[in-house]
Motif scaffolding. Structure first.
Motif, PDB file in Angstrom:
ATOM      1  N   PHE A 186      24.506  12.178  -9.358  1.00  0.00           N
ATOM      2  CA  PHE A 186      25.811  12.061 -10.018  1.00  0.00           C
ATOM      3  C   PHE A 186      26.801  11.205  -9.229  1.00  0.00           C
ATOM      4  N   ASN A 187      26.310  10.456  -8.237  1.00  0.00           N
ATOM      5  CA  ASN A 187      27.155   9.623  -7.365  1.00  0.00           C
ATOM      6  C   ASN A 187      28.180  10.463  -6.600  1.00  0.00           C
ATOM      7  N   ARG A 188      27.939  11.764  -6.488  1.00  0.00           N
ATOM      8  CA  ARG A 188      28.923  12.645  -5.861  1.00  0.00           C
ATOM      9  C   ARG A 188      28.326  13.605  -4.847  1.00  0.00           C
ATOM     10  N   LEU A 189      27.160  14.132  -5.151  1.00  0.00           N
ATOM     11  CA  LEU A 189      26.612  15.196  -4.315  1.00  0.00           C
ATOM     12  C   LEU A 189      26.106  14.654  -2.993  1.00  0.00           C
ATOM     13  N   LYS A 190      25.966  15.539  -2.031  1.00  0.00           N
ATOM     14  CA  LYS A 190      25.461  15.154  -0.722  1.00  0.00           C
ATOM     15  C   LYS A 190      24.090  14.501  -0.891  1.00  0.00           C
ATOM     16  N   PRO A 191      23.918  13.313  -0.305  1.00  0.00           N
ATOM     17  CA  PRO A 191      22.645  12.622  -0.502  1.00  0.00           C
ATOM     18  C   PRO A 191      21.484  13.318   0.195  1.00  0.00           C
ATOM     19  N   ASN A 192      20.291  13.179  -0.408  1.00  0.00           N
ATOM     20  CA  ASN A 192      19.053  13.663   0.183  1.00  0.00           C
ATOM     21  C   ASN A 192      18.225  12.462   0.608  1.00  0.00           C
ATOM     22  N   ASP A 193      17.612  12.562   1.782  1.00  0.00           N
ATOM     23  CA  ASP A 193      16.776  11.479   2.275  1.00  0.00           C
ATOM     24  C   ASP A 193      15.512  11.378   1.443  1.00  0.00           C
ATOM     25  N   TYR A 194      15.175  10.156   1.087  1.00  0.00           N
ATOM     26  CA  TYR A 194      13.894   9.898   0.442  1.00  0.00           C
ATOM     27  C   TYR A 194      13.529   8.454   0.730  1.00  0.00           C
ATOM     28  N   TYR A 195      12.488   8.264   1.506  1.00  0.00           N
ATOM     29  CA  TYR A 195      12.142   6.936   1.976  1.00  0.00           C
ATOM     30  C   TYR A 195      10.950   6.317   1.268  1.00  0.00           C
ATOM     31  N   ARG A 196      10.220   7.062   0.468  1.00  0.00           N
ATOM     32  CA  ARG A 196       8.972   6.564  -0.082  1.00  0.00           C
ATOM     33  C   ARG A 196       9.132   5.766  -1.367  1.00  0.00           C
ATOM     34  N   ALA A 197      10.211   5.916  -2.063  1.00  0.00           N
ATOM     35  CA  ALA A 197      10.380   5.177  -3.321  1.00  0.00           C
ATOM     36  C   ALA A 197      10.691   3.713  -3.022  1.00  0.00           C
ATOM     37  N   PHE A 198      10.256   2.874  -3.928  1.00  0.00           N
ATOM     38  CA  PHE A 198      10.541   1.463  -3.818  1.00  0.00           C
ATOM     39  C   PHE A 198      11.372   1.025  -4.986  1.00  0.00           C
ATOM     40  N   ASP A 199      11.975  -0.124  -4.809  1.00  0.00           N
ATOM     41  CA  ASP A 199      12.692  -0.801  -5.877  1.00  0.00           C
ATOM     42  C   ASP A 199      13.637   0.079  -6.668  1.00  0.00           C
ATOM     43  N   ARG A 200      14.860  -0.098  -6.363  1.00  0.00           N
ATOM     44  CA  ARG A 200      15.853   0.344  -7.335  1.00  0.00           C
ATOM     45  C   ARG A 200      15.824  -0.726  -8.402  1.00  0.00           C
ATOM     46  N   ILE A 201      15.780  -0.342  -9.612  1.00  0.00           N
ATOM     47  CA  ILE A 201      15.735  -1.314 -10.696  1.00  0.00           C
ATOM     48  C   ILE A 201      17.164  -1.701 -11.032  1.00  0.00           C
ATOM     49  N   GLU A 202      17.480  -2.937 -10.763  1.00  0.00           N
ATOM     50  CA  GLU A 202      18.867  -3.410 -10.924  1.00  0.00           C
ATOM     51  C   GLU A 202      19.151  -3.761 -12.334  1.00  0.00           C
ATOM     52  N   ASN A 222       0.803  -1.223   0.000  1.00  0.00           N
ATOM     53  CA  ASN A 222       0.000   0.000   0.000  1.00  0.00           C
ATOM     54  C   ASN A 222       0.839   1.278   0.000  1.00  0.00           C
ATOM     55  N   GLU A 223       2.073   1.182  -0.419  1.00  0.00           N
ATOM     56  CA  GLU A 223       2.922   2.364  -0.534  1.00  0.00           C
ATOM     57  C   GLU A 223       2.809   2.930  -1.941  1.00  0.00           C
ATOM     58  N   VAL A 224       3.405   4.084  -2.143  1.00  0.00           N
ATOM     59  CA  VAL A 224       3.356   4.731  -3.449  1.00  0.00           C
ATOM     60  C   VAL A 224       4.143   3.918  -4.467  1.00  0.00           C
ATOM     61  N   ASN A 225       3.699   3.955  -5.701  1.00  0.00           N
ATOM     62  CA  ASN A 225       4.310   3.177  -6.768  1.00  0.00           C
ATOM     63  C   ASN A 225       5.341   4.032  -7.489  1.00  0.00           C
ATOM     64  N   ILE A 226       6.445   4.262  -6.808  1.00  0.00           N
ATOM     65  CA  ILE A 226       7.552   5.040  -7.372  1.00  0.00           C
ATOM     66  C   ILE A 226       8.769   4.133  -7.431  1.00  0.00           C
ATOM     67  N   ARG A 227       9.350   4.040  -8.610  1.00  0.00           N
ATOM     68  CA  ARG A 227      10.560   3.238  -8.800  1.00  0.00           C
ATOM     69  C   ARG A 227      11.651   4.165  -9.320  1.00  0.00           C
ATOM     70  N   ILE A 228      12.876   3.838  -8.946  1.00  0.00           N
ATOM     71  CA  ILE A 228      14.009   4.651  -9.376  1.00  0.00           C
ATOM     72  C   ILE A 228      14.994   3.767 -10.124  1.00  0.00           C
ATOM     73  N   PHE A 229      15.262   4.161 -11.366  1.00  0.00           N
ATOM     74  CA  PHE A 229      16.271   3.480 -12.161  1.00  0.00           C
ATOM     75  C   PHE A 229      17.543   4.317 -12.076  1.00  0.00           C
ATOM     76  N   CYS A 230      18.504   3.823 -11.307  1.00  0.00           N
ATOM     77  CA  CYS A 230      19.783   4.529 -11.144  1.00  0.00           C
ATOM     78  C   CYS A 230      20.763   4.063 -12.218  1.00  0.00           C
ATOM     79  N   TYR A 231      21.530   4.998 -12.681  1.00  0.00           N
ATOM     80  CA  TYR A 231      22.558   4.661 -13.671  1.00  0.00           C
ATOM     81  C   TYR A 231      23.719   5.628 -13.500  1.00  0.00           C
ATOM     82  N   GLY A 232      24.874   5.222 -13.984  1.00  0.00           N
ATOM     83  CA  GLY A 232      26.044   6.081 -13.921  1.00  0.00           C
ATOM     84  C   GLY A 232      25.875   7.284 -14.825  1.00  0.00           C
ATOM     85  N   PRO A 233      26.270   8.455 -14.359  1.00  0.00           N
ATOM     86  CA  PRO A 233      26.142   9.656 -15.187  1.00  0.00           C
ATOM     87  C   PRO A 233      26.814   9.511 -16.556  1.00  0.00           C
TER      88      PRO A 233
END
Length: 186
Positions: free
Chosen positions: A170-186, A28-39
């Motif tokens: 960019f794998n460099r900047l200070k990280p920002n907290d974000y807890y609601r997203a699910f699944d990093r797409i590997e 029942n959480e939000v349907n947000i997925r993040i596809f991370c990739y190298g810059p």
């Protein structure tokens, strides 16, 4: 280069799956997925997104929103686009950033992204995350979008890292907290 293409192929499959489209398995959480990739893979990802946008065989309705283009559209609406270079030259980059951040908020982005009615099978894909930095922060925009897109899966194409708790552009900047997203797409 082969690894990023394999991962993008998985994205193509994922966005067409009924479980993804219906948000199943997310407790029942939000349907947000993040596809991370190298810059360094930005151009490959852009090419992939362009191909997806024109793929008539997809079993979903893909809505791609480039955040940088939206930012420029907001600047055009405010009639400030032509003044920005002179403002930066006269007052400096820090002042320009401060002024733009106080004038353009998440609400303006939400208004540009929002559409209706939402249809079953819609997928909202956000791109241009790196291009629009530092004018908008992804974690803040996702929080602003949640009430308007609770029935549509959101896929963020993110040039950086997400460990399930922190977004690091960019794998460099200070990280920002974000807890609601699910699944990093590997």
């Amino acid at each position: 280069m082969g690894r990023i293409k394999e991962r993008l192929d998985k994205v193509r499959v994922l966005i067409q799956k009924s479980d993804f489209l219906e948000g199943k398995g997310l407790s029942n959480e939000v349907n947000i997925r993040i596809f991370c990739y190298g810059p360094e893979d930005e151009m490959i990802v852009r090419h992939f997104v362009n191909q997806l946008e024109t793929d008539q065989s997809l079993d979903c309705h893909l809505i791609v929103c480039n955040l940088y283009k939206i930012f420029l559209s907001i600047c055009d609406d405010m009639d400030i686009t032509d003044a920005i270079p002179d403002m930066e030259e006269a007052d400096g980059s820090a002042y320009l950033l401060q002024e733009l951040n106080s004038s353009i908020r998440n609400r303006e982005f939400v208004d540009k992204i929002q559409y209706g009615p939402h249809e079953q099978g819609d997928v909202l894909m956000l791109t241009g995350v790196g291009e629009v930095f530092p004018f908008i922060r992804m974690h803040a925009l996702l929080e602003a979008l949640q009430p308007y897109f609770s029935d549509v899966p959101i896929l963020v194409m993110y040039p950086g890292e997400f460990d399930g708790h922190h977004l690091k552009l960019f794998n460099r900047l200070k990280p920002n907290d974000y807890y609601r997203a699910f699944d990093r797409i590997e």
